[in-house]
Scaffold this motif. Structure first.
Motif, PDB file in Angstrom:
ATOM      1  N   GLU A 161       0.831  -1.209   0.000  1.00  0.00           N
ATOM      2  CA  GLU A 161       0.000   0.000   0.000  1.00  0.00           C
ATOM      3  C   GLU A 161       0.861   1.252   0.000  1.00  0.00           C
ATOM      4  OE1 GLU A 161      -4.097  -1.388   2.288  1.00  0.00           O
ATOM      5  OE2 GLU A 161      -2.313  -0.883   3.468  1.00  0.00           O
ATOM      6  N   GLN A 162       1.960   1.219   0.725  1.00  0.00           N
ATOM      7  CA  GLN A 162       2.856   2.370   0.734  1.00  0.00           C
ATOM      8  C   GLN A 162       3.532   2.545  -0.626  1.00  0.00           C
ATOM      9  OE1 GLN A 162       5.295   1.333   4.166  1.00  0.00           O
ATOM     10  NE2 GLN A 162       4.423   3.052   5.300  1.00  0.00           N
ATOM     11  N   ARG A 163       3.922   1.431  -1.243  1.00  0.00           N
ATOM     12  CA  ARG A 163       4.612   1.502  -2.550  1.00  0.00           C
ATOM     13  C   ARG A 163       3.715   2.077  -3.623  1.00  0.00           C
ATOM     14  NH1 ARG A 163       4.626  -1.688  -6.774  1.00  0.00           N
ATOM     15  NH2 ARG A 163       3.442  -3.309  -5.657  1.00  0.00           N
ATOM     16  N   THR A 164       2.457   1.658  -3.594  1.00  0.00           N
ATOM     17  CA  THR A 164       1.509   2.129  -4.618  1.00  0.00           C
ATOM     18  C   THR A 164       0.776   3.397  -4.185  1.00  0.00           C
ATOM     19  OG1 THR A 164      -0.250   0.717  -3.711  1.00  0.00           O
ATOM     20  CG2 THR A 164       1.140  -0.214  -5.456  1.00  0.00           C
ATOM     21  N   LYS A 165       1.098   3.855  -2.961  1.00  0.00           N
ATOM     22  CA  LYS A 165       0.479   5.056  -2.400  1.00  0.00           C
ATOM     23  C   LYS A 165      -1.041   4.936  -2.248  1.00  0.00           C
ATOM     24  CE  LYS A 165       4.031   8.346  -3.951  1.00  0.00           C
ATOM     25  NZ  LYS A 165       4.988   7.623  -3.185  1.00  0.00           N
ATOM     26  N   ARG A 166      -1.546   3.708  -2.167  1.00  0.00           N
ATOM     27  CA  ARG A 166      -2.980   3.510  -1.916  1.00  0.00           C
ATOM     28  C   ARG A 166      -3.323   3.885  -0.478  1.00  0.00           C
ATOM     29  NH1 ARG A 166      -4.366  -1.699  -1.983  1.00  0.00           N
ATOM     30  NH2 ARG A 166      -2.267  -2.523  -2.324  1.00  0.00           N
ATOM     31  N   LYS A 167      -2.318   3.728   0.403  1.00  0.00           N
ATOM     32  CA  LYS A 167      -2.503   4.131   1.788  1.00  0.00           C
ATOM     33  C   LYS A 167      -1.137   4.470   2.343  1.00  0.00           C
ATOM     34  CE  LYS A 167      -4.147   2.569   6.304  1.00  0.00           C
ATOM     35  NZ  LYS A 167      -4.796   1.500   7.102  1.00  0.00           N
ATOM     36  N   THR A 168      -0.989   5.650   2.901  1.00  0.00           N
ATOM     37  CA  THR A 168       0.318   6.086   3.401  1.00  0.00           C
ATOM     38  C   THR A 168       0.326   6.394   4.899  1.00  0.00           C
ATOM     39  OG1 THR A 168      -0.206   8.382   2.820  1.00  0.00           O
ATOM     40  CG2 THR A 168       0.959   7.048   1.153  1.00  0.00           C
ATOM     41  N   GLU A 169      -0.857   6.504   5.505  1.00  0.00           N
ATOM     42  CA  GLU A 169      -0.956   6.813   6.922  1.00  0.00           C
ATOM     43  C   GLU A 169      -1.759   5.738   7.655  1.00  0.00           C
ATOM     44  OE1 GLU A 169       0.536   9.339   8.331  1.00  0.00           O
ATOM     45  OE2 GLU A 169       1.270  10.263   6.469  1.00  0.00           O
ATOM     46  N   ALA A 170      -1.430   5.572   8.923  1.00  0.00           N
ATOM     47  CA  ALA A 170      -2.194   4.625   9.740  1.00  0.00           C
ATOM     48  C   ALA A 170      -3.601   5.164   9.982  1.00  0.00           C
ATOM     49  CB  ALA A 170      -1.492   4.388  11.066  1.00  0.00           C
ATOM     50  N   THR A 171      -4.555   4.257  10.081  1.00  0.00           N
ATOM     51  CA  THR A 171      -5.922   4.648  10.402  1.00  0.00           C
ATOM     52  C   THR A 171      -6.308   4.059  11.755  1.00  0.00           C
ATOM     53  OG1 THR A 171      -6.666   2.754   9.074  1.00  0.00           O
ATOM     54  CG2 THR A 171      -6.759   4.923   8.041  1.00  0.00           C
ATOM     55  N   GLU A 172      -7.119   4.792  12.488  1.00  0.00           N
ATOM     56  CA  GLU A 172      -7.554   4.354  13.806  1.00  0.00           C
ATOM     57  C   GLU A 172      -9.068   4.164  13.828  1.00  0.00           C
ATOM     58  OE1 GLU A 172      -4.306   6.084  17.036  1.00  0.00           O
ATOM     59  OE2 GLU A 172      -6.354   6.886  16.972  1.00  0.00           O
ATOM     60  N   TYR A 173      -9.478   3.123  14.535  1.00  0.00           N
ATOM     61  CA  TYR A 173     -10.898   2.839  14.688  1.00  0.00           C
ATOM     62  C   TYR A 173     -11.202   2.715  16.184  1.00  0.00           C
ATOM     63  CZ  TYR A 173     -10.654   1.698   9.734  1.00  0.00           C
ATOM     64  OH  TYR A 173     -10.446   1.752   8.375  1.00  0.00           O
TER      65      TYR A 173
END
Length: 264
Positions: A161-173
């Motif tokens: 996800e980081q390589r493809t930039k689909r997700k770069t930050e952690a998410t919190e639930y």
């Protein structure tokens, strides 16, 4: 500190599991949500709204039975089963994966939900059904024993996800917590807070006998043998006859034949 106060303050076995007070300094006061006492490790009343009571509500117990960064219903349930009921749980069967289901943004799960899926494996379920339902009742307390209304689950981006930039930050639930719990093998043992769990254990005869065994083991530095059983029964009778006064239990063990004989 609490146990020392219970023993030498003339309090009894029931108080060990139901005490509505603790001893804190400024840092612990933050965890317990109370006003710091005037002196370090002074006695404070625990707020009833937090559901704390006795040893099970102590931050020390809740911390030692947690993972480094999160609570563990399994470890907490296992500790109670082994240390307060003297029922030894076997290690996981060889070759069985102990990994919990993967938590993703599509399926964020709290501890209870992860373990419920984990229980679908029958090789794991036989033991986990004995311990996880106990630990679920303590889930309102995080890895350092601080009360929480919800469980925070952080999901970090994968390497892909980081390589493809689909997700770069952690998410919190912030996930809801269900503390419905029970102790299998004890009738009417449903509870939802440490205070309620303590009341169940304090009234259970197995827990009372286990307490005698644990102090006997500590005093003699070994596990009991079949030859010790008569002495343990006598110690328990004295403990019971004193209305479960810990000082009387200590004296009874100290004058018991196994203990006296060990020094000769």
């Amino acid at each position: 500190t609490v146990f020392r106060d219970i023993v030498w303050g003339g309090k009894d076995f029931n108080t060990f599991f139901t005490a509505d007070y603790s001893f804190v300094d400024q840092e612990l006061a933050k965890i317990y949500g109370v006003t710091p006492p005037a002196e370090p490790f002074g006695q404070v009343q625990l707020p009833a709204s937090a559901g704390r009571g006795g040893i099970l509500g102590q931050a020390s117990f809740l911390t030692v039975t947690s993972k480094p960064g999160e609570s563990s219903p399994t470890e907490r349930g296992k500790f109670i089963r082994e240390q307060f009921l003297c029922q030894i749980m076997p290690p996981p069967p060889a070759g069985v994966s102990t990994q919990l289901p993967l938590v993703t943004d599509e399926m964020p799960l709290n501890n209870r939900q992860q373990l419920s899926i984990h229980l679908s494996n029958e090789s794991c379920a036989n033991c986990h059904r004995l311990i996880d339902p106990i630990g679920f009742g303590l889930e309102h307390y995080d890895a350092i024993g601080k009360f929480r209304e919800t469980q925070t689950v952080e999901i970090r981006p994968t390497v892909d996800e980081q390589r493809t930039k689909r997700k770069t930050e952690a998410t919190e639930y912030l996930l809801p917590i269900d503390t419905t719990a029970y102790i299998q093998g004890i009738e009417n043992s449903e509870f939802a807070t440490p205070r309620e769990a303590g009341q169940v254990l304090a009234s259970d005869p197995v827990c009372r006998r286990c307490t005698v065994k644990q102090l006997f083991r500590y005093a003699l530095g070994r596990h009991e043998t079949e030859a010790d059983q008569t002495a343990i029964d006598q110690v328990f009778q004295q403990f019971e006859g004193s209305q479960f006064d810990f000082r009387e239990l200590i004296i009874a063990i100290a004058v018991s034949e196994p203990f006296v004989g060990a020094d000769q």
